[in-house]
Scaffold this motif. Structure first.
Motif, PDB file in Angstrom:
ATOM      1  N   THR A 180       0.827  -1.208   0.000  1.00  0.00           N
ATOM      2  CA  THR A 180       0.000   0.000   0.000  1.00  0.00           C
ATOM      3  C   THR A 180       0.862   1.258   0.000  1.00  0.00           C
ATOM      4  N   GLU A 181       0.507   2.210  -0.858  1.00  0.00           N
ATOM      5  CA  GLU A 181       1.162   3.514  -0.852  1.00  0.00           C
ATOM      6  C   GLU A 181       0.627   4.315   0.333  1.00  0.00           C
ATOM      7  N   MET A 182       1.526   4.819   1.164  1.00  0.00           N
ATOM      8  CA  MET A 182       1.118   5.492   2.390  1.00  0.00           C
ATOM      9  C   MET A 182       1.069   7.011   2.270  1.00  0.00           C
ATOM     10  N   LYS A 183       1.359   7.530   1.080  1.00  0.00           N
ATOM     11  CA  LYS A 183       1.314   8.976   0.878  1.00  0.00           C
ATOM     12  C   LYS A 183       0.389   9.295  -0.287  1.00  0.00           C
ATOM     13  N   GLU A 184      -0.022  10.568  -0.371  1.00  0.00           N
ATOM     14  CA  GLU A 184      -0.862  10.995  -1.489  1.00  0.00           C
ATOM     15  C   GLU A 184      -0.085  10.881  -2.792  1.00  0.00           C
ATOM     16  N   THR A 185      -0.733  10.364  -3.812  1.00  0.00           N
ATOM     17  CA  THR A 185      -0.105  10.187  -5.114  1.00  0.00           C
ATOM     18  C   THR A 185      -0.295  11.453  -5.943  1.00  0.00           C
ATOM     19  N   SER A 205      -7.157  -1.865 -16.932  1.00  0.00           N
ATOM     20  CA  SER A 205      -7.180  -0.685 -17.802  1.00  0.00           C
ATOM     21  C   SER A 205      -6.148   0.313 -17.306  1.00  0.00           C
ATOM     22  N   ILE A 206      -5.503   0.967 -18.250  1.00  0.00           N
ATOM     23  CA  ILE A 206      -4.411   1.887 -17.937  1.00  0.00           C
ATOM     24  C   ILE A 206      -4.837   3.322 -18.222  1.00  0.00           C
ATOM     25  N   GLY A 207      -4.483   4.222 -17.335  1.00  0.00           N
ATOM     26  CA  GLY A 207      -4.812   5.636 -17.519  1.00  0.00           C
ATOM     27  C   GLY A 207      -3.945   6.498 -16.628  1.00  0.00           C
ATOM     28  N   TYR A 208      -4.493   7.643 -16.229  1.00  0.00           N
ATOM     29  CA  TYR A 208      -3.738   8.581 -15.405  1.00  0.00           C
ATOM     30  C   TYR A 208      -4.607   9.105 -14.263  1.00  0.00           C
ATOM     31  N   LEU A 209      -3.931   9.501 -13.213  1.00  0.00           N
ATOM     32  CA  LEU A 209      -4.615  10.181 -12.117  1.00  0.00           C
ATOM     33  C   LEU A 209      -4.780  11.634 -12.561  1.00  0.00           C
ATOM     34  N   THR A 210      -6.027  12.036 -12.797  1.00  0.00           N
ATOM     35  CA  THR A 210      -6.278  13.328 -13.441  1.00  0.00           C
ATOM     36  C   THR A 210      -6.796  14.399 -12.492  1.00  0.00           C
ATOM     37  N   GLY A 211      -7.084  14.037 -11.238  1.00  0.00           N
ATOM     38  CA  GLY A 211      -7.579  15.037 -10.302  1.00  0.00           C
ATOM     39  C   GLY A 211      -7.410  14.596  -8.868  1.00  0.00           C
ATOM     40  N   LEU A 212      -7.264  15.568  -7.959  1.00  0.00           N
ATOM     41  CA  LEU A 212      -7.084  15.295  -6.535  1.00  0.00           C
ATOM     42  C   LEU A 212      -8.127  16.060  -5.723  1.00  0.00           C
ATOM     43  N   ASN A 213      -8.321  15.595  -4.476  1.00  0.00           N
ATOM     44  CA  ASN A 213      -9.129  16.327  -3.488  1.00  0.00           C
ATOM     45  C   ASN A 213     -10.559  16.592  -3.951  1.00  0.00           C
ATOM     46  N   ARG A 214     -11.179  15.582  -4.570  1.00  0.00           N
ATOM     47  CA  ARG A 214     -12.592  15.691  -4.941  1.00  0.00           C
ATOM     48  C   ARG A 214     -13.444  15.226  -3.754  1.00  0.00           C
ATOM     49  N   THR A 245       3.999   2.401 -12.012  1.00  0.00           N
ATOM     50  CA  THR A 245       5.455   2.308 -11.912  1.00  0.00           C
ATOM     51  C   THR A 245       5.883   1.442 -10.739  1.00  0.00           C
ATOM     52  N   THR A 246       5.292   1.681  -9.573  1.00  0.00           N
ATOM     53  CA  THR A 246       5.719   0.965  -8.364  1.00  0.00           C
ATOM     54  C   THR A 246       4.919  -0.305  -8.103  1.00  0.00           C
ATOM     55  N   GLY A 247       3.703  -0.377  -8.630  1.00  0.00           N
ATOM     56  CA  GLY A 247       2.844  -1.523  -8.362  1.00  0.00           C
ATOM     57  C   GLY A 247       2.110  -1.435  -7.033  1.00  0.00           C
ATOM     58  N   LYS A 248       2.285  -0.333  -6.306  1.00  0.00           N
ATOM     59  CA  LYS A 248       1.605  -0.175  -5.022  1.00  0.00           C
ATOM     60  C   LYS A 248       0.129   0.162  -5.233  1.00  0.00           C
ATOM     61  N   VAL A 249      -0.708  -0.269  -4.290  1.00  0.00           N
ATOM     62  CA  VAL A 249      -2.117   0.118  -4.306  1.00  0.00           C
ATOM     63  C   VAL A 249      -2.236   1.553  -3.802  1.00  0.00           C
ATOM     64  N   ILE A 250      -2.806   2.422  -4.620  1.00  0.00           N
ATOM     65  CA  ILE A 250      -2.978   3.810  -4.207  1.00  0.00           C
ATOM     66  C   ILE A 250      -4.444   4.132  -3.929  1.00  0.00           C
ATOM     67  N   GLY A 251      -5.372   3.286  -4.398  1.00  0.00           N
ATOM     68  CA  GLY A 251      -6.775   3.609  -4.202  1.00  0.00           C
ATOM     69  C   GLY A 251      -7.707   2.427  -4.368  1.00  0.00           C
ATOM     70  N   ILE A 267     -11.053   5.908  -3.946  1.00  0.00           N
ATOM     71  CA  ILE A 267     -10.769   6.344  -2.579  1.00  0.00           C
ATOM     72  C   ILE A 267      -9.289   6.123  -2.289  1.00  0.00           C
ATOM     73  N   PRO A 268      -8.546   7.158  -1.863  1.00  0.00           N
ATOM     74  CA  PRO A 268      -7.120   6.963  -1.525  1.00  0.00           C
ATOM     75  C   PRO A 268      -6.960   5.901  -0.443  1.00  0.00           C
ATOM     76  N   MET A 269      -6.153   4.911  -0.702  1.00  0.00           N
ATOM     77  CA  MET A 269      -5.986   3.804   0.239  1.00  0.00           C
ATOM     78  C   MET A 269      -5.346   4.271   1.543  1.00  0.00           C
ATOM     79  N   HIS A 270      -4.442   5.231   1.461  1.00  0.00           N
ATOM     80  CA  HIS A 270      -3.754   5.668   2.683  1.00  0.00           C
ATOM     81  C   HIS A 270      -4.725   6.306   3.669  1.00  0.00           C
ATOM     82  N   SER A 271      -5.847   6.864   3.169  1.00  0.00           N
ATOM     83  CA  SER A 271      -6.806   7.513   4.057  1.00  0.00           C
ATOM     84  C   SER A 271      -7.685   6.511   4.795  1.00  0.00           C
ATOM     85  N   MET A 272      -7.751   5.279   4.294  1.00  0.00           N
ATOM     86  CA  MET A 272      -8.602   4.257   4.904  1.00  0.00           C
ATOM     87  C   MET A 272      -7.801   3.186   5.637  1.00  0.00           C
TER      88      MET A 272
END
Length: 462
Positions: A180-185, A205-214, A245-251, A267-272
């Motif tokens: 698990t990624e422990m910081k905000e991506t 499916s592959i894409g990009y993180l396009t927005g934060l703090n929704r 890149t890292t393979g960590k779960v971010i959400g 949902i950001p995994m680090h917040s839960m």
């Protein structure tokens, strides 16, 4: 013309005799011409000195660099460099392919009597994270792995505020969990969404993180969630969002935007993470899980069906009270408050902790990143110093470790700590390429931090 040497008759314009080869015409004197050229050059040099000319070779200016022609050799050199870029691109694609292939065994399709969603292995011991709306109202679910095999699962944690839930599947307790990624991506990170959209298992499916703090509020509260353009759909809910890149779960993939699959939310995994860890330490009872959502009025949990009283009514448990638990037939795991309580449950928790640490430790070695194991190690301890030193040394060596198995052979409780004895097997690849099979017996000294979480204080060989 006759040769003055041998008398041979030659043509009028001949310079050399055809008989003896001697010169028969005087060779023109070039010395006066050379002297004239030298005099002109000296004169020009003197004039240039007098008028402050510079006789240095011209230097390259910015303009000359911009308009400089590429020589044939330079062109060939550039052509030779091009395949390197292509090869790097192929390597990146191969890395993503391998990442998805390695991740799928830890991704599951979660089934209930009402439908299906997705989930992923969060911690060793069979702990699977999913969305609350995937399993709401159910205590017993079906967990299907990537090769289509079904297993039983029990919901041991669920929230009616945040859209998260935790399932335990004993049959999958030895499957390798995600890191698990422990910081905000950061925004712009390439991501991979895994799950079973529309029931199509093993979808990536592959894409990009396009927005934060929704921030959104529907049936649940969604705070500071990620916006993504990786394709997700109904059934993707509860699946993992990975850093490509890292393979960590971010959400945790959770929402679509108005049924438009162009982009969704995770949902950001680090917040839960803290909430999920709390459920692992103190699982909710079957009754507490089922009573939280009175959605399925005709549903009776399987654990109640074998009891004499099957008249389960959600209304009766709107004001859930621990004092009423003895009236019902359900399993409740005992808790241990003291190290001296050497119970099977306490041993199991410690064993899961060690297995989880070893999984993260392998990731720390692979990525040469201490952050993978930092939460498992007591700050300022000998274990911290030794592990940081080992990773620093490994960073300059071409050595590799492949963990095979870790078995907890004994657990001993003292007033101050827990002593965990293990037998570990590892394949060690040396710098010369040779592989050595290693067997190690280790002793982990485990303590509790201020929040009651296990932490490793010391690691020693037996």
């Amino acid at each position: 013309m006759y040769c003055p040497k041998c008398g041979h008759k030659n043509t009028e314009d001949a310079n050399f005799c055809g008989g003896c080869g001697k010169a028969i015409r005087a060779v023109r004197n070039t010395k006066p011409i050379f002297a004239m050229i030298l005099a002109l050059w000296i004169g020009g040099l003197s004039y240039g000195y007098a008028t402050d000319w510079s006789f240095r070779w011209p230097t390259e200016t910015i303009a000359s660099v911009k308009t400089k022609f590429v020589s044939k050799d330079e062109t060939e050199l550039n052509i030779k460099k091009a395949p390197t870029v292509v090869n790097e691109t192929k390597k990146q694609v191969k890395d993503k392919t391998e990442l998805i292939k390695e991740s799928l065994p830890s991704v599951f399709t979660i089934g209930t009597g009402d439908g299906s969603g997705s989930g992923f292995l969060y911690k060793a011991g069979g702990y699977i994270v999913t969305n609350a709306h995937v399993v709401a109202g159910y205590t017993d679910v079906t967990v299907k792995n990537s090769v289509g095999k079904d297993f039983n699962g029990t919901v041991i944690g669920i929230s009616d505020r945040y859209d998260i839930a935790l399932i335990k599947s004993e049959a999958n307790k030895h499957v390798k969990p995600f890191v698990t990624e422990m910081k905000e991506t950061p925004i712009g990170t390439e991501v991979i969404a895994l799950g079973s959209p529309k029931g199509l298992e093993n979808t990536a499916s592959i894409g990009y993180l396009t927005g934060l703090n929704r921030d959104m509020e529907m049936d649940f509260i969604y705070e500071k969630i990620y916006q993504i353009d990786a394709q997700i759909d109904h059934g993707s809910s509860g699946g993992p969002l990975l850093d490509a890149t890292t393979g960590k779960v971010i959400g945790i993939n959770s929402l679509l935007y108005k049924d438009n699959t162009v982009f969704g939310f995770s949902i950001p995994m680090h917040s839960m993470q803290k909430q999920v860890d709390d459920w692992i330490d103190e699982p909710m009872s079957n009754k507490a899980v089922a009573a939280l959502f009175n959605v399925y009025d005709d549903y009776v949990p399987e654990s109640y069906q074998n009891s004499d009283d099957t008249s389960f009514d959600y209304e009766d448990y709107g004001g859930y009270d621990d004092s009423e638990e003895e009236d019902y037939n359900y399993e409740e795991e005992p808790e241990t408050e003291e190290y001296g309580d050497d119970t099977e449950v306490a041993d199991e928790k410690v064993e899961y902790f060690i297995h989880d640490f070893r999984n993260q430790y392998e990731a720390a070695i692979d990525h040469n990143d201490y952050d993978y194991i930092a939460p498992y190690i007591a700050t300022g301890s000998s274990a911290e110093n030794e592990l940081i030193e080992f990773l620093n040394e490994l960073s300059v060596k071409n050595e590799f470790y492949e963990f095979i198995d870790t078995s907890v052979t004994d657990v001993i409780y003292t007033n101050q700590s827990i002593e965990v004895y293990t037998y570990e097997t590892v394949n060690f690849t040396k710098e010369d390429g040779t592989v050595q099979f290693l067997e190690k017996k280790k002793l982990y000294t485990v303590v509790n931090d201020e929040y009651g979480n296990y932490q490793i204080q010391q690691i020693s060989n037996q």
